[in-house]
Design a protein around this motif. Structure first.
Motif, PDB file in Angstrom:
ATOM      1  N   UNK A   1      30.458  22.639  22.563  1.00  0.00           N
ATOM      2  CA  UNK A   1      30.986  22.778  21.211  1.00  0.00           C
ATOM      3  C   UNK A   1      29.933  22.409  20.165  1.00  0.00           C
ATOM      4  N   UNK A   2      29.063  21.467  20.501  1.00  0.00           N
ATOM      5  CA  UNK A   2      27.986  21.129  19.566  1.00  0.00           C
ATOM      6  C   UNK A   2      27.032  22.312  19.412  1.00  0.00           C
ATOM      7  N   UNK A   3      26.697  22.960  20.513  1.00  0.00           N
ATOM      8  CA  UNK A   3      25.853  24.157  20.435  1.00  0.00           C
ATOM      9  C   UNK A   3      26.536  25.202  19.562  1.00  0.00           C
ATOM     10  N   UNK A   4      27.836  25.375  19.740  1.00  0.00           N
ATOM     11  CA  UNK A   4      28.585  26.341  18.933  1.00  0.00           C
ATOM     12  C   UNK A   4      28.592  25.954  17.452  1.00  0.00           C
TER      13      UNK A   4
ATOM     14  N   UNK B   1      29.265  29.365  15.668  1.00  0.00           N
ATOM     15  CA  UNK B   1      30.370  29.933  16.438  1.00  0.00           C
ATOM     16  C   UNK B   1      31.695  29.245  16.112  1.00  0.00           C
ATOM     17  N   UNK B   2      31.670  27.934  15.874  1.00  0.00           N
ATOM     18  CA  UNK B   2      32.923  27.250  15.548  1.00  0.00           C
ATOM     19  C   UNK B   2      33.544  27.830  14.279  1.00  0.00           C
TER      20      UNK B   2
ATOM     21  N   UNK C   1      36.571  28.018  23.379  1.00  0.00           N
ATOM     22  CA  UNK C   1      36.690  27.166  24.558  1.00  0.00           C
ATOM     23  C   UNK C   1      36.030  27.802  25.778  1.00  0.00           C
ATOM     24  N   UNK C   2      36.224  29.101  25.963  1.00  0.00           N
ATOM     25  CA  UNK C   2      35.601  29.757  27.111  1.00  0.00           C
ATOM     26  C   UNK C   2      34.084  29.778  26.972  1.00  0.00           C
ATOM     27  N   UNK C   3      33.592  29.929  25.747  1.00  0.00           N
ATOM     28  CA  UNK C   3      32.142  29.868  25.553  1.00  0.00           C
ATOM     29  C   UNK C   3      31.605  28.476  25.886  1.00  0.00           C
ATOM     30  N   UNK C   4      32.342  27.437  25.521  1.00  0.00           N
ATOM     31  CA  UNK C   4      31.907  26.077  25.861  1.00  0.00           C
ATOM     32  C   UNK C   4      31.875  25.879  27.370  1.00  0.00           C
TER      33      UNK C   4
END
Length: 289
Positions: A174-177, A182-183, A202-205
């Protein structure tokens, strides 16, 4: 054994937290508060008080003594202790994640990590152990109550070391997102439904956690020993245990999903782990989730 080597860990970005103002979930409002409805609830539901877990720190409201004890515990962590101690395992995983993402992502800046018990103050509002692990974009911090892992096992997940590290890697995802925007994109697409922004986030995380696992045991300076198929199976077991359809049961309605199905969560972790390529994790580029 998962971590290899010996010596102290870098604890500069990890600290104890607490004193979050008692009961209640993270405050939900506009801006960052709304994003938290996407990234905060690892389960997608309120699991109640997570007490009586493997950590020596119980539930309830944290006080200054609790925080001081957690900070002392964190400072005592070594690579060896990370293989037998939950708090030190969280610390070691953050070290490995920072190493991997520093190599993979130009301009990467590490998040902070807070380990808490009971309740905690965050840049997104107060939270309790019932929230589960979460990431707050407002203060770029991942939050963990170690007693969560006992609750996860009760839900059908694994208590294996790599499964616990997957949980940490998911929140770092989620930090990367957050760093890539992305968030914010997911926030604009809504928080419920099988193709909602929430599910895609969530699926990306999960996929980004798989990317970390691919790289974490590679190279002479890798912190993790070579991963085995049995260890990967513990992650798949855990991903399936926290799918929306598993949690919600026989009457699960995809229109209420926030995190994706058991099959989807396991599939996207596997995509990341098999490829090691963050570009394969673009859950916004397909409706075949």
């Amino acid at each position: 054994m998962v971590f290899q080597g010996d010596g102290p860990l870098d604890t500069g970005s990890v600290s104890g937290g607490g004193g979050g103002g008692g009961v209640g979930r993270i405050a939900v409002g506009g801006g960052a508060g709304l994003i938290i409805t996407i990234v905060a609830l690892f389960f997608g539901i309120d699991t109640g008080s997570l007490t009586g877990g493997s950590s020596s720190y119980g539930g309830g409201t944290a006080n200054s003594r609790d925080v001081a004890e957690i900070n002392d515990h964190i400072r005592s962590c070594t690579i060896e202790k990370a293989n037998v101690d939950t708090i030190c395992r969280i610390v070691a995983t953050t070290n490995s994640l920072d190493d991997v993402w520093s190599d993979l992502m130009p301009g990467y800046t590490p998040p902070s990590t807070k380990i808490f018990t009971g309740s905690v103050s965050t840049g997104c509002g107060p939270a309790t152990s019932a929230t589960g692990p979460f990431y707050c974009p407002a203060d770029e911090t991942a939050y963990f109550d170690p007693t969560f892992f006992a609750q996860l096992e009760q839900m059908g997940g694994s208590d294996g070391p790599l499964a616990q590290e997957y949980v940490v890697a998911h929140e770092y995802g989620h930090h990367i997102e957050n760093l890539t925007g992305v968030l914010q994109r997911g926030n604009r697409m809504g928080s419920q439904g099988p193709r909602s922004g929430s599910v895609r986030v969530e699926l990306q995380a999960d996929c980004l956690a798989g990317v970390w696992a691919y790289h974490a045991d590679n190279g002479p300076d890798a912190m993790l020993e070579p991963l085995t198929s049995d260890q990967i199976d513990t992650v798949i077991q855990t991903a399936k245990a926290i799918g929306d359809d598993t949690i919600q049961g026989a009457n699960s309605n995809p229109e209420g999903w926030t995190h994706g199905s058991s099959e989807q969560r396991a599939r996207w972790f596997t995509i990341g782990y098999d490829s090691g390529d963050p570009r394969r994790c673009d859950t916004f580029a397909t409706n075949d989730l």
